[in-house]
Design an enzyme around this catalytic site. Structure first.
Site, short mmCIF file in Angstrom:
data_model
loop_
_atom_site.label_atom_id
_atom_site.label_comp_id
_atom_site.label_asym_id
_atom_site.label_seq_id
_atom_site.Cartn_x
_atom_site.Cartn_y
_atom_site.Cartn_z
N CYS A 152 -11.14 3.13 0.19
CA CYS A 152 -9.69 3.29 0.36
C CYS A 152 -9.32 2.44 1.57
O CYS A 152 -10.04 2.44 2.57
CB CYS A 152 -9.37 4.77 0.61
SG CYS A 152 -7.69 5.10 1.21
N THR A 153 -8.22 1.71 1.47
CA THR A 153 -7.89 0.75 2.54
C THR A 153 -7.50 1.44 3.85
O THR A 153 -7.43 0.78 4.89
CB THR A 153 -6.78 -0.21 2.09
OG1 THR A 153 -5.67 0.55 1.60
CG2 THR A 153 -7.28 -1.16 1.02
N HIS A 154 -7.24 2.73 3.81
CA HIS A 154 -6.98 3.46 5.06
C HIS A 154 -8.27 3.66 5.88
O HIS A 154 -8.23 3.81 7.09
CB HIS A 154 -6.40 4.85 4.77
CG HIS A 154 -4.93 4.87 4.45
ND1 HIS A 154 -4.43 4.45 3.25
CD2 HIS A 154 -3.86 5.29 5.18
CE1 HIS A 154 -3.11 4.62 3.23
NE2 HIS A 154 -2.73 5.12 4.40
N CYS A 196 -4.37 -1.49 -2.08
CA CYS A 196 -4.57 -0.06 -2.27
C CYS A 196 -5.50 0.12 -3.46
O CYS A 196 -5.20 -0.34 -4.57
CB CYS A 196 -3.20 0.57 -2.55
SG CYS A 196 -3.24 2.31 -2.98
N ASN A 197 -6.64 0.74 -3.23
CA ASN A 197 -7.61 0.96 -4.31
C ASN A 197 -7.01 1.81 -5.42
O ASN A 197 -7.25 1.60 -6.60
CB ASN A 197 -8.85 1.65 -3.77
CG ASN A 197 -9.65 0.79 -2.83
OD1 ASN A 197 -10.63 0.17 -3.20
ND2 ASN A 197 -9.23 0.72 -1.57
N THR A 198 -6.22 2.80 -5.02
CA THR A 198 -5.65 3.75 -5.98
C THR A 198 -4.65 3.05 -6.90
O THR A 198 -4.69 3.21 -8.12
CB THR A 198 -4.98 4.90 -5.20
OG1 THR A 198 -5.88 5.37 -4.20
CG2 THR A 198 -4.59 6.03 -6.10
N ASP A 255 0.87 -1.19 0.00
CA ASP A 255 0.00 0.00 0.00
C ASP A 255 0.90 1.24 0.00
O ASP A 255 2.10 1.16 0.27
CB ASP A 255 -0.91 0.00 1.24
CG ASP A 255 -1.83 1.22 1.27
OD1 ASP A 255 -2.46 1.53 0.25
OD2 ASP A 255 -1.90 1.89 2.32
N SER A 256 0.27 2.38 -0.26
CA SER A 256 1.01 3.64 -0.20
C SER A 256 1.49 3.92 1.23
O SER A 256 2.40 4.71 1.43
CB SER A 256 0.09 4.79 -0.62
OG SER A 256 -1.00 4.89 0.28
N TYR A 306 -0.93 8.54 -2.28
CA TYR A 306 -0.92 8.32 -3.72
C TYR A 306 -2.12 9.02 -4.38
O TYR A 306 -2.08 9.35 -5.55
CB TYR A 306 -1.07 6.81 -4.03
CG TYR A 306 0.19 5.99 -3.96
CD1 TYR A 306 1.36 6.46 -3.38
CD2 TYR A 306 0.20 4.69 -4.48
CE1 TYR A 306 2.50 5.67 -3.32
CE2 TYR A 306 1.34 3.90 -4.44
CZ TYR A 306 2.48 4.38 -3.85
OH TYR A 306 3.60 3.60 -3.80
N GLY A 307 -3.19 9.17 -3.61
CA GLY A 307 -4.50 9.55 -4.15
C GLY A 307 -4.54 10.89 -4.86
O GLY A 307 -5.47 11.17 -5.60
N GLU A 321 -1.73 8.53 8.38
CA GLU A 321 -0.29 8.22 8.33
C GLU A 321 0.44 8.85 9.50
O GLU A 321 1.41 8.30 10.01
CB GLU A 321 0.32 8.75 7.01
CG GLU A 321 -0.07 7.96 5.78
CD GLU A 321 0.50 6.54 5.75
OE1 GLU A 321 1.70 6.37 6.01
OE2 GLU A 321 -0.28 5.60 5.46
N1 DGL Z 1 -4.84 3.20 0.80
C1 DGL Z 1 -4.96 3.67 -0.52
C2 DGL Z 1 -6.21 3.31 -1.22
O1 DGL Z 1 -6.80 2.29 -0.91
C3 DGL Z 1 -4.27 4.92 -0.97
C4 DGL Z 1 -4.42 6.14 -0.17
C5 DGL Z 1 -3.47 7.19 -0.68
O2 DGL Z 1 -2.26 6.98 -0.61
O3 DGL Z 1 -3.98 8.24 -1.10
O4 DGL Z 1 -6.64 3.98 -2.13
#
Ligand code: DGL
Length: 268
Positions: A181-183, A71-73, A8-9, A40-41, A149
């Site tokens: 988003c996995t966060h 990570c979805n992104t 993941d990011s 990353y988003g 984060e």
């Molecule tokens: N956890 C990530 C996701 O599922 C990325 C979040 C990010 O870095 O913006 O999209």
């Protein structure tokens, strides 16, 4: 020893790792957090694609037998390229808009995801396959990932930001909210506090790990019975000690049963 990479990011993919440790406890894991580059988003599609491929190559060279792009992104922008480059199972994560469309009663669904995910072709192609009578209220979760984060999860700033992001979907009466988003699963309690108990929250971690288990089975990637505990290697491009502290804080799995190794890595 069969080993699974989870990438993941940053710390978001820990929500998937947590589920994997519970469903598939006999495997070894390498968790890769690109925290030096999170979020990353808000980055370009090209940057996300190149970087995600680079990290998956690194995990494959480190001996992973399968990789979860947690990570979805990164899934939205890079999964096709990663799959065409690497000949191991690559499991991605997508916002659960399909299960949401099946579960919503009033046909109004909120989707909270990163800006890059919401803009991506992959997400919009999936959206186009869903019933037209279902209305999706898309909201980019700007600012949420940097706070997570930084470990600022249950803070007044986080509550205020979330209230702001969730307001449009509340006003339009969404009865279902996709955590895209996995966060975001780490914000469930706070989100519940804002939207109440009547909204269904959709988190796909469980389905993602069941898909991982199916792929491991099909390819006969088995974790042999062993005397030693499983190893969890925590790799971060920022600070592996911080990642370990976050893992201890965020994971529900019992980490004392694992052999934990940490390393701060550079992949450039
Ligand atoms: N956890 C990530 C996701 O599922 C990325 C979040 C990010 O870095 O913006 O999209």
């Amino acid at each position: 020893m069969a080993s699974i990479g989870v990438f993941d990011s940053g710390v978001g993919g820990l929500s998937i790792l947590d589920e994997a440790l519970q469903q598939l406890p006999s495997y070894d894991y390498i968790y890769f957090a690109d925290s030096a580059n999170a979020p990353y988003g808000e980055k370009s599609a090209q940057w996300i694609a190149t970087r995600s491929l680079q990290i998956c190559n690194y995990l494959s060279e480190a001996g992973c037998d399968a990789i979860v792009v947690a990570c979805n992104t990164a899934t939205a922008e890079a999964i096709a390229a990663i799959r065409s480059e690497l000949n191991i199972p690559i499991i991605g994560v997508e916002p659960g808009i399909k299960p949401a469309a099946m579960q919503t009663q009033n046909r109004v669904v909120g989707v909270l995801a990163t800006e890059a995910t919401l803009k991506s072709d992959k997400f919009n192609a999936l959206l186009a396959t869903l019933p037209e009578d279902c209305q999706f209220i898309k909201q980019a979760g700007a600012g949420l990932v940097p706070l997570i984060e930084a470990g600022q999860i249950d803070t007044p700033e986080m509550h205020a930001l979330l209230r702001n992001h969730l307001r449009p979907m509340q006003e339009q009466g969404a009865d279902t909210l996709v955590l895209g988003c996995t966060h975001y699963p780490f914000l469930k309690k706070i989100i519940r506090g804002i939207v109440g108990d009547s909204i269904t929250l959709i988190d796909t971690s469980d389905a993602v790990v069941r898909q991982l288990a199916r792929q491991l089975n099909q390819r006969e990637i088995v974790a042999p019975l062993k005397e030693h505990p499983s190893t969890l290697r925590l790799l971060s491009t920022a600070n592996a000690d911080t990642l370990q502290a976050m893992a201890k804080r965020l994971l529900h799995s019992d980490l004392s049963k694992l052999r934990i190794e940490t390393k701060t890595v550079q992949t450039e």
